[in-house]
Design a protein around this motif. Structure first.
Motif, PDB file in Angstrom:
ATOM      1  N   LEU A 110       0.834  -1.193   0.000  1.00  0.00           N
ATOM      2  CA  LEU A 110       0.000   0.000   0.000  1.00  0.00           C
ATOM      3  C   LEU A 110       0.875   1.252   0.000  1.00  0.00           C
ATOM      4  CD1 LEU A 110      -3.077   0.372   0.072  1.00  0.00           C
ATOM      5  CD2 LEU A 110      -2.871   0.873   2.500  1.00  0.00           C
ATOM      6  N   LEU A 111       1.892   1.229   0.849  1.00  0.00           N
ATOM      7  CA  LEU A 111       2.809   2.368   0.920  1.00  0.00           C
ATOM      8  C   LEU A 111       3.544   2.531  -0.411  1.00  0.00           C
ATOM      9  CD1 LEU A 111       4.219   1.997   4.545  1.00  0.00           C
ATOM     10  CD2 LEU A 111       2.557   3.647   3.672  1.00  0.00           C
ATOM     11  N   LEU A 112       3.926   1.383  -0.993  1.00  0.00           N
ATOM     12  CA  LEU A 112       4.590   1.410  -2.300  1.00  0.00           C
ATOM     13  C   LEU A 112       3.684   2.064  -3.335  1.00  0.00           C
ATOM     14  CD1 LEU A 112       6.452  -1.989  -2.768  1.00  0.00           C
ATOM     15  CD2 LEU A 112       7.396   0.327  -3.025  1.00  0.00           C
ATOM     16  N   LEU A 113       2.391   1.682  -3.264  1.00  0.00           N
ATOM     17  CA  LEU A 113       1.404   2.209  -4.199  1.00  0.00           C
ATOM     18  C   LEU A 113       1.335   3.734  -4.072  1.00  0.00           C
ATOM     19  CD1 LEU A 113      -0.639   0.817  -6.156  1.00  0.00           C
ATOM     20  CD2 LEU A 113      -2.374   1.239  -4.419  1.00  0.00           C
ATOM     21  N   VAL A 114       1.273   4.190  -2.815  1.00  0.00           N
ATOM     22  CA  VAL A 114       1.238   5.635  -2.579  1.00  0.00           C
ATOM     23  C   VAL A 114       2.502   6.273  -3.161  1.00  0.00           C
ATOM     24  CG1 VAL A 114       1.213   7.446  -0.822  1.00  0.00           C
ATOM     25  CG2 VAL A 114      -0.188   5.397  -0.528  1.00  0.00           C
ATOM     26  N   ALA A 115       3.636   5.640  -2.918  1.00  0.00           N
ATOM     27  CA  ALA A 115       4.906   6.181  -3.402  1.00  0.00           C
ATOM     28  C   ALA A 115       4.901   6.275  -4.928  1.00  0.00           C
ATOM     29  CB  ALA A 115       6.056   5.306  -2.924  1.00  0.00           C
ATOM     30  N   VAL A 116       4.462   5.178  -5.580  1.00  0.00           N
ATOM     31  CA  VAL A 116       4.449   5.163  -7.051  1.00  0.00           C
ATOM     32  C   VAL A 116       3.527   6.251  -7.599  1.00  0.00           C
ATOM     33  CG1 VAL A 116       3.791   3.787  -9.072  1.00  0.00           C
ATOM     34  CG2 VAL A 116       5.060   2.727  -7.205  1.00  0.00           C
ATOM     35  N   SER A 117       2.377   6.457  -6.892  1.00  0.00           N
ATOM     36  CA  SER A 117       1.414   7.444  -7.389  1.00  0.00           C
ATOM     37  C   SER A 117       1.977   8.860  -7.327  1.00  0.00           C
ATOM     38  CB  SER A 117       0.114   7.357  -6.589  1.00  0.00           C
ATOM     39  OG  SER A 117       0.274   7.995  -5.339  1.00  0.00           O
ATOM     40  N   LEU A 118       3.051   9.013  -6.585  1.00  0.00           N
ATOM     41  CA  LEU A 118       3.613  10.361  -6.428  1.00  0.00           C
ATOM     42  C   LEU A 118       4.680  10.690  -7.484  1.00  0.00           C
ATOM     43  CD1 LEU A 118       3.750  10.584  -2.537  1.00  0.00           C
ATOM     44  CD2 LEU A 118       2.129  11.662  -4.087  1.00  0.00           C
ATOM     45  N   ALA A 124       5.171   9.008 -16.351  1.00  0.00           N
ATOM     46  CA  ALA A 124       5.025   7.576 -16.527  1.00  0.00           C
ATOM     47  C   ALA A 124       6.366   6.859 -16.427  1.00  0.00           C
ATOM     48  CB  ALA A 124       4.378   7.275 -17.878  1.00  0.00           C
ATOM     49  N   GLU A 125       7.454   7.570 -16.730  1.00  0.00           N
ATOM     50  CA  GLU A 125       8.772   6.942 -16.686  1.00  0.00           C
ATOM     51  C   GLU A 125       9.333   6.918 -15.275  1.00  0.00           C
ATOM     52  OE1 GLU A 125       7.946   9.335 -19.063  1.00  0.00           O
ATOM     53  OE2 GLU A 125       7.417   7.645 -20.374  1.00  0.00           O
ATOM     54  N   MET A 126       8.641   7.561 -14.353  1.00  0.00           N
ATOM     55  CA  MET A 126       8.996   7.609 -12.940  1.00  0.00           C
ATOM     56  C   MET A 126      10.376   8.233 -12.726  1.00  0.00           C
ATOM     57  SD  MET A 126       7.158   4.335 -11.293  1.00  0.00           S
ATOM     58  CE  MET A 126       8.033   2.896 -11.829  1.00  0.00           C
ATOM     59  N   THR A 127      10.518   9.447 -13.220  1.00  0.00           N
ATOM     60  CA  THR A 127      11.783  10.155 -13.039  1.00  0.00           C
ATOM     61  C   THR A 127      11.678  11.293 -12.028  1.00  0.00           C
ATOM     62  OG1 THR A 127      11.202  11.514 -14.931  1.00  0.00           O
ATOM     63  CG2 THR A 127      12.686   9.650 -15.331  1.00  0.00           C
ATOM     64  N   ARG A 128      10.495  11.928 -11.919  1.00  0.00           N
ATOM     65  CA  ARG A 128      10.347  13.076 -11.002  1.00  0.00           C
ATOM     66  C   ARG A 128       9.181  12.802 -10.054  1.00  0.00           C
ATOM     67  NH1 ARG A 128       7.767  16.789 -13.270  1.00  0.00           N
ATOM     68  NH2 ARG A 128       7.226  15.771 -15.217  1.00  0.00           N
ATOM     69  N   TRP A 131       2.282   3.186 -14.714  1.00  0.00           N
ATOM     70  CA  TRP A 131       2.169   2.765 -13.327  1.00  0.00           C
ATOM     71  C   TRP A 131       1.817   3.907 -12.386  1.00  0.00           C
ATOM     72  CZ3 TRP A 131       3.595  -2.176 -10.997  1.00  0.00           C
ATOM     73  CH2 TRP A 131       3.608  -3.209 -11.958  1.00  0.00           C
ATOM     74  N   PRO A 132       2.433   5.069 -12.495  1.00  0.00           N
ATOM     75  CA  PRO A 132       2.080   6.149 -11.561  1.00  0.00           C
ATOM     76  C   PRO A 132       0.612   6.553 -11.670  1.00  0.00           C
ATOM     77  CG  PRO A 132       4.135   6.639 -12.647  1.00  0.00           C
ATOM     78  CD  PRO A 132       3.583   5.436 -13.339  1.00  0.00           C
ATOM     79  N   PHE A 133       0.069   6.645 -12.898  1.00  0.00           N
ATOM     80  CA  PHE A 133      -1.326   7.036 -13.042  1.00  0.00           C
ATOM     81  C   PHE A 133      -2.238   5.938 -12.481  1.00  0.00           C
ATOM     82  CE2 PHE A 133      -5.280   7.755 -15.618  1.00  0.00           C
ATOM     83  CZ  PHE A 133      -5.608   8.952 -15.004  1.00  0.00           C
ATOM     84  N   ALA A 134      -1.898   4.670 -12.788  1.00  0.00           N
ATOM     85  CA  ALA A 134      -2.674   3.546 -12.255  1.00  0.00           C
ATOM     86  C   ALA A 134      -2.675   3.583 -10.735  1.00  0.00           C
ATOM     87  CB  ALA A 134      -2.089   2.229 -12.754  1.00  0.00           C
ATOM     88  N   ALA A 135      -1.500   3.875 -10.158  1.00  0.00           N
ATOM     89  CA  ALA A 135      -1.410   3.931  -8.695  1.00  0.00           C
ATOM     90  C   ALA A 135      -2.273   5.070  -8.162  1.00  0.00           C
ATOM     91  CB  ALA A 135       0.040   4.122  -8.266  1.00  0.00           C
ATOM     92  N   ALA A 136      -2.215   6.207  -8.827  1.00  0.00           N
ATOM     93  CA  ALA A 136      -2.980   7.367  -8.361  1.00  0.00           C
ATOM     94  C   ALA A 136      -4.478   7.074  -8.399  1.00  0.00           C
ATOM     95  CB  ALA A 136      -2.659   8.592  -9.208  1.00  0.00           C
TER      96      ALA A 136
END
Ligand SMILES: Nc1ncnc2c1ncn2[C@@H]1O[C@H](COP(=O)(O)OP(=O)(O)OP(=O)(O)O)[C@@H](O)[C@H]1O
Ligand SMILES: [Mg+2]
Lengths: 297, 387
Positions: free
Chosen positions: A43-51, A55-59, A263-268
């Protein structure tokens, strides 16, 4: 018995209870650890990814949430999912309540038969149950065959991949979650209450509205809670019976993850969905607490 | 009072208006005619016939499981009897639902609606019968005043004590002006002092309104003190129906003699029978005369002779019709002393004697002679009858 013995006798069980409670919590450790590893951490990971902002998870950034709430399409998907849950829950209650009531009024043999019918869906896989509904609702399905042969329809009706079909399937699939808590509350009702009501001059309907229904509110709340939470997240039934025609949150999340790899949008949207459902559930819970007071008198 | 009288439109013919103003008895007669009730194969009530007069307070007395509640539920219309008729007033009510029978009922657990306040509970029956709002309010006020619960009107049942809950149940039952009041073990859940208060209160209310009242109890003292007549039941059968004096002084069966009050049961054999009086040769070695209510007792039959401890006297001089024995135990119980006397055949007999302050008790081992006050206080029953 001496005074000392009496004091010891009184203190004994209490002290024992305290030490028992003192150690008992350790029994919960394995489960707690399991939850920590497999539930809280993801769950915490999910929150982290959503932040992640991209989409490339750089910022990092709240971009995903801004994007979700900025687009009317996303809000429509969320809205229709939450609304789907309301419809399914309302219908499940409508059909489930009489079933539960019938159960508590039946003799022992009828009760065993009914409980089997009620529990049976829980004993078969969701996939199997959902496919059964496809067989029932499909173009050449049971309903259409019947309608055509009776001359009630000219051409096969489109039942599958419609919201009506989906709601029907979900109602059946989630029925046990509604009926079981209802049976529990209804069978705890003192039968003398209805006798008292009848002797005072109230007919069966008045007795039901004034006595049975208000006193079964806790069961209604519990049943609605379970049914709601289960039906908004029913990925398999939603996908198979709903087809690709309607989009609900679970498939939306699935698309974003598996197909689009965003992944970030899916997590959000997962977080937004979870919080929304939690909100509804908490609302139900509040109702439940308000109604619980007088039932366990 | 006029408002009270008009508080309830009478949709059903049976209930008679009962108000505080009307002092005359307003109850109706009730007849249970050959009632039998079976649950599957077991018979809970076996051919019970009771004719209850208008305004009477009748106690259904019997041990647990003897069918008291079943009988009450049949009368109220919650259950339909297997055989027999229920007549209320001059109407056979077997096809009437509970609401049509003019019956107010107080359940053993009170069955108050837990989600309603005291006032709402009392108003329930009035509202169900379609009474106007202000009539309901006036009637509820009157009923709460009657049971002295005005101050509790907005409380919920679980915020009340047991006695208060019972009064609410009573007010709720009386609010609809029933012509029959049914009470199922109304005092079982109350402690001793409260029980006596409520017994007096209910008796007074019943007298004042003249409501025909049928009260289930397994407490014989309660039945003896409150009831006009007592119906003693055993295993679904009616053993005796009579006034408290009848039941206590002239028990019809061995069961009644043993269940109501205490009785010494002495074994013996019938030597002579004539005119309802039997002479029984006791195993204790004495010949005693006793009234026999059972016509089935014949010469030579084994019999049980019952005599209550308070109807036996201890004598020091020898005389005919005396039982010899030795004092085994003396129990001073405030106003009386109970002596346990061992008879020659090894049996035990209890005797009570008034206790005089300062008088010495008979010591254990003292030889004594016992005799009944009169043959009328002894009852002889066949051995096979009843418990
Ligand atoms: N619903 C039922 N189904 C089957 N048997 C029953 C039912 N209700 C009562 N009985 C049986 O009928 C008999 C009489 O029961 P009832 O409740 O009338 O006794 P009671 O005299 O009121 O006893 P108590 O003093 O314990 O309340 C009992 O043997 C009981 O087991
Ligand atoms: Mg009972």
């Amino acid at each position: 018995m001496t005074a000392a013995a009496i004091t010891a006798g009184l203190a004994g069980p209490a002290t024992a209870a305290r030490t028992r409670i003192g150690r008992e919590w350790t029994l919960a450790l394995p489960l707690a650890a399991f939850f920590a590893v497999f539930f809280v951490t993801p769950l915490l990971l999910l929150v982290a990814v959503s932040l992640f902002a991209d989409a490339e998870m750089t910022r990092f950034g709240l971009d995903q949430y801004v994007r979700f709430f900025g687009d009317a399409f996303n809000l429509a998907v969320l809205g229709s999912t939450l609304y789907l849950g309301v419809k399914v829950t309302a219908l499940t209650l409508l059909f489930g309540y009489p079933l539960a009531w019938l159960y508590t009024r039946s003799g022992p043999r009828m009760q065993s038969a009914l409980i089997l019918v009620i529990i049976l869906p829980l004993l078969t896989s969701v996939v199997v149950r959902t496919f059964a509904w496809i067989v029932i609702l499909g173009r050449d399905g049971i309903v259409n065959t019947l309608l055509l042969s009776l001359g009630l329809a000219e051409t096969p009706l489109r039942l599958l991949y419609t919201e009506g079909g989906l709601v029907a399937a979900l109602v059946q699939v989630q029925m046990p979650l509604m009926v079981l808590p209802l049976i529990t509350t209804l069978s705890r009702l003192d039968p003398n209450l209805l006798d008292a009501s009848a002797a005072l001059g109230a007919g069966p309907w008045r007795g039901f509205w004034k006595v049975t229904l208000p006193l079964s509110l806790p069961g209604i709340v519990a049943g609605c809670l379970l049914t709601y939470a289960a039906s908004v997240t029913a990925f398999i039934t939603q996908s198979l019976v709903g087809g690709g025609q309607m989009l609900f949150m679970p498939q939306y999340i699935y698309q974003q993850t598996i197909t689009l790899h965003n992944w970030p949008f899916a997590a959000a949207i997962s977080i937004v969905f979870m919080v929304s459902v939690l909100g509804v559930v908490m609302l139900f819970n509040l109702l439940g607490r308000a109604s619980k007071g007088y039932v366990h008198a | 009072m006029a408002a009270l009288q008009s508080a309830l439109p009478h949709r059903h013919a049976a209930p008679q208006p009962v108000t505080e103003a009307s002092a005359a008895p307003a109850g109706v007669a009730v007849t249970l005619d050959g009632i039998t009730h079976r649950f599957g194969a077991s018979t809970a009530v076996d051919n019970v016939t009771l004719e209850i007069k208008a305004g009477e307070l009748v106690a259904l007395l019997g041990p647990s499981g003897c069918g008291k509640t079943t009988l009450l539920r049949i009368l109220a219309g919650f259950q339909t009897q297997t055989l027999g008729r229920v007549v209320i007033g001059d109407r056979v009510v077997d096809s009437l639902p509970p609401a049509g029978r003019g019956v107010g009922i107080v359940f053993q657990n009170y069955a108050l609606f837990p989600h309603m306040t005291v006032a709402q509970n009392v108003a329930y029956g009035l509202e169900a019968r379609g009474a106007a709002k202000d009539a309901v309010r006036a009637r509820v006020e009157a009923m709460l005043a009657l049971v002295k619960l005005d101050a509790m009107r907005d409380r919920f049942p679980k915020q009340l004590s047991g006695g208060q809950q019972q009064r609410v149940a009573l007010a709720r039952a009386l609010a609809i002006r029933p012509s029959i009041l049914l009470l199922d073990e109304p005092f079982a859940a109350l402690d001793k002092n409260l029980r006596l208060d409520m017994q007096i209160e209910i008796k007074q209310l019943q007298r004042r309104f003249g409501i025909t009242t049928i009260m289930v109890t397994h407490d014989q003292e309660e039945a003896l003190s409150m009831a006009d007549r007592i119906a003693v039941l055993s295993r679904g059968r009616l053993e005796q129906f009579g006034t408290p004096e009848d039941v206590y002084d002239r028990p019809a069966t061995l069961f009644v003699n043993g269940f109501v009050g205490s009785a010494n049961q002495l074994k013996g054999r019938v030597l002579r029978v004539s005119g309802g009086v039997a002479e029984v040769a006791l195993e204790a070695g004495t010949l005693l005369s006793a009234v026999t209510p059972d016509a089935g007792l014949a010469v030579g039959d084994p019999a049980i002779l019952c005599v209550r401890p308070e109807n036996l006297r201890l004598a020091t001089e020898a005389a005919p019709q005396q039982i010899a024995g030795t004092v085994e135990l003396a129990l001073p119980l405030g106003p009386v002393v109970v002596y346990e006397v061992r008879t020659p055949d090894g049996g035990q007999v209890k005797v009570t004697e008034p206790r005089v302050a300062g008088a010495a008790l008979r010591a254990p081992g003292t030889p004594v002679r016992l005799h009944p006050v009169s043959p009328q206080t002894c009852r002889a029953f066949p051995v096979s009858a009843g418990a």
